[in-house]
Design a protein around this motif. Structure first.
Motif, PDB file in Angstrom:
ATOM      1  N   ASP A   1       1.631  14.251  -4.984  1.00 49.26           N
ATOM      2  CA  ASP A   1       2.157  13.308  -5.979  1.00 49.26           C
ATOM      3  C   ASP A   1       1.776  11.872  -5.599  1.00 49.26           C
ATOM      4  OD1 ASP A   1       3.282  15.403  -7.352  1.00 49.26           O
ATOM      5  OD2 ASP A   1       5.298  15.139  -6.523  1.00 49.26           O
ATOM      6  N   SER A   2       1.887  11.555  -4.309  1.00 51.77           N
ATOM      7  CA  SER A   2       1.513  10.214  -3.836  1.00 51.77           C
ATOM      8  C   SER A   2       0.026   9.970  -4.039  1.00 51.77           C
ATOM      9  CB  SER A   2       1.875  10.067  -2.354  1.00 51.77           C
ATOM     10  OG  SER A   2       1.399   8.852  -1.827  1.00 51.77           O
ATOM     11  N   ALA A   3      -0.785  10.989  -3.742  1.00 52.47           N
ATOM     12  CA  ALA A   3      -2.234  10.854  -3.902  1.00 52.47           C
ATOM     13  C   ALA A   3      -2.602  10.641  -5.366  1.00 52.47           C
ATOM     14  CB  ALA A   3      -2.932  12.098  -3.358  1.00 52.47           C
TER      15      ALA A   3
ATOM     16  N   PHE B   1       0.852  -1.193   0.000  1.00 55.69           N
ATOM     17  CA  PHE B   1       0.000   0.000   0.000  1.00 55.69           C
ATOM     18  C   PHE B   1       0.883   1.237   0.000  1.00 55.69           C
ATOM     19  CE2 PHE B   1      -2.456   3.269   2.401  1.00 55.69           C
ATOM     20  CZ  PHE B   1      -3.448   3.462   1.445  1.00 55.69           C
ATOM     21  N   ARG B   2       0.727   2.108  -0.987  1.00 61.04           N
ATOM     22  CA  ARG B   2       1.624   3.250  -1.167  1.00 61.04           C
ATOM     23  C   ARG B   2       1.016   4.586  -0.796  1.00 61.04           C
ATOM     24  NH1 ARG B   2       4.651   3.072  -6.846  1.00 61.04           N
ATOM     25  NH2 ARG B   2       5.158   5.154  -6.040  1.00 61.04           N
ATOM     26  N   GLY B   3      -0.163   4.583  -0.245  1.00 59.34           N
ATOM     27  CA  GLY B   3      -0.761   5.844   0.181  1.00 59.34           C
ATOM     28  C   GLY B   3       0.039   6.459   1.318  1.00 59.34           C
ATOM     29  N   GLY B   4       0.149   7.791   1.333  1.00 60.51           N
ATOM     30  CA  GLY B   4       0.897   8.466   2.376  1.00 60.51           C
ATOM     31  C   GLY B   4       0.268   8.273   3.742  1.00 60.51           C
ATOM     32  N   ARG B   5       1.053   8.513   4.791  1.00 60.29           N
ATOM     33  CA  ARG B   5       0.521   8.425   6.145  1.00 60.29           C
ATOM     34  C   ARG B   5      -0.521   9.516   6.353  1.00 60.29           C
ATOM     35  NH1 ARG B   5       4.961   8.826  10.546  1.00 60.29           N
ATOM     36  NH2 ARG B   5       3.207   8.234  11.878  1.00 60.29           N
ATOM     37  N   PRO B   6      -1.611   9.202   7.036  1.00 68.50           N
ATOM     38  CA  PRO B   6      -2.641  10.224   7.296  1.00 68.50           C
ATOM     39  C   PRO B   6      -2.102  11.308   8.226  1.00 68.50           C
ATOM     40  CG  PRO B   6      -3.096   8.216   8.521  1.00 68.50           C
ATOM     41  CD  PRO B   6      -1.969   7.893   7.602  1.00 68.50           C
ATOM     42  N   TRP B   7      -2.339  12.555   7.861  1.00 62.84           N
ATOM     43  CA  TRP B   7      -1.828  13.681   8.620  1.00 62.84           C
ATOM     44  C   TRP B   7      -2.903  14.749   8.756  1.00 62.84           C
ATOM     45  CZ3 TRP B   7      -2.447  18.048   5.766  1.00 62.84           C
ATOM     46  CH2 TRP B   7      -2.504  17.885   4.363  1.00 62.84           C
ATOM     47  N   TRP B   8      -2.697  15.655   9.698  1.00 59.79           N
ATOM     48  CA  TRP B   8      -3.560  16.820   9.861  1.00 59.79           C
ATOM     49  C   TRP B   8      -2.673  18.047  10.078  1.00 59.79           C
ATOM     50  CZ3 TRP B   8      -8.860  16.820   9.367  1.00 59.79           C
ATOM     51  CH2 TRP B   8      -9.475  15.557   9.316  1.00 59.79           C
TER      52      TRP B   8
END
Length: 324
Positions: A311-313, A247-254
């Motif tokens: 870019d990741s998204a 899974f290459r989605g970025g880490r969830p952030w706020w």
């Protein structure tokens, strides 16, 4: 010294300063708004309220939380983009707002790159794949077996079509060669209620949303999205350990942004104040217990991070999302 420079100096000392329509400098005594794009009660909402309290103390001015939930964070982003760039509006954003929506939502009513000024990232969320307590699966392998045996038999709680959580649902279905039924919600607290009531079977969500219920057995944590096992849940494997390393989605952030055009002194002061708040021992302790990894940065570093996250998204959307 012209009026614009005078105002810029003024706002560096008080976030309540703004330029009047006539060009003269004026001040407002109204509260500062912190716009949060999810429903009240989730761990992110609670963290935002903690930030608002500490900002109020540091600035000597009331900071109120405004919840604008739903719509893949779009209503909150639009309200933020249209607000005066005078330091009276702060906006909580996440990957949906600035990274995924540009690639998933036709005719997006705001420009993620032009309508906002980055202030800082706040934290990364330690997410887990959670399951209702009565689901006959106690590991990711057992969950995979259930999902493969009966495609579309399991309900998957998401934050709406085309959200990051929905992208993960679709990715997991493709990866396991099965499919899940999406059930949309407006925030983490609603998803947790769905798990507790059995409306949904699984969800990918911040574990902090069930921090007070970890030992009750009503919700299971099957895997964590983190680089290593968490000391609060030492027996729960990471996604890599559970076979989901692809899974290459970025880490969830706020993070925090302000409307475009907000003067540099406001951005600099906000960045410094937020950085100081997230170093306070009580805040550090709270974040740890809520499964949130503090990651405050400079405004420029946050801007660079956002470009990489977009870019990741784009890769994730184009590779895994089905047509909506």
């Amino acid at each position: 010294m012209n009026c614009v420079r005078i105002c810029a100096l003024a706002v560096s000392l008080s976030l309540a300063a703004f330029m009047g329509a006539s060009g003269a400098c004026a001040q407002t005594q109204g509260p500062i708004r912190l716009i949060v794009p999810i429903a009240p009660g989730s761990v992110t909402d609670i963290a935002a309220r903690l930030l608002a309290k500490h900002l109020s103390d540091r600035l000597g001015q009331t900071v109120i939380v405004i919840n604008r939930a739903g719509g893949n964070t779009i209503p909150a982003a639009v309200e933020c983009a249209k607000s005066p760039p005078d330091g009276t509006t702060l906006c909580v954003v996440n990957p949906d707002t600035l990274s995924y929506n540009p690639f998933t939502t036709p005719n997006l009513p705001y420009d993620p790159q032009k309508d906002f000024r980055p202030v800082t990232n706040m934290y990364f969320v330690i997410e887990g794949l959670l399951a209702r307590g009565s689901l006959p699966a106690n590991s990711m392998e057992e969950l995979r077996a259930l999902a493969v045996a009966k495609p579309d038999a399991l309900n998957f709680g998401t934050l709406g079509p085309r959200s990051t959580t929905d992208t993960f649902r679709q990715w997991l279905g493709q990866f396991w060669k099965t499919s899940f039924v999406a059930i949309p919600y407006k925030g983490g607290s609603e998803i947790i209620n769905g798990l507790l009531t059995g409306t949904i079977d699984i969800a990918r969500i911040g574990v902090g949303n069930i921090a007070g219920q970890l030992n009750e057995g009503k919700i299971k944590v099957l895997t964590l999205r983190s680089a290593k096992r968490n000391e609060l849940l030492p027996n729960v494997p990471t996604m890599d350990e559970a076979g989901l390393s692809s899974f290459r989605g970025g880490r969830p952030w706020w993070g925090i942004v302000v409307p475009a055009g907000t003067p540099d002194p406001i951005v600099q002061k906000l960045n410094a104040d937020i950085a100081a708040i997230f170093k306070q021992p009580d805040v550090v302790d709270f974040m740890k217990k809520q499964f949130l990894d503090i990651d405050v940065s400079s405004a420029d570093a946050f801007a660079d991070f956002l470009k990489k996250d977009r870019d990741s998204a784009e890769y994730m959307v184009k590779t895994y999302q089905m047509a909506q």
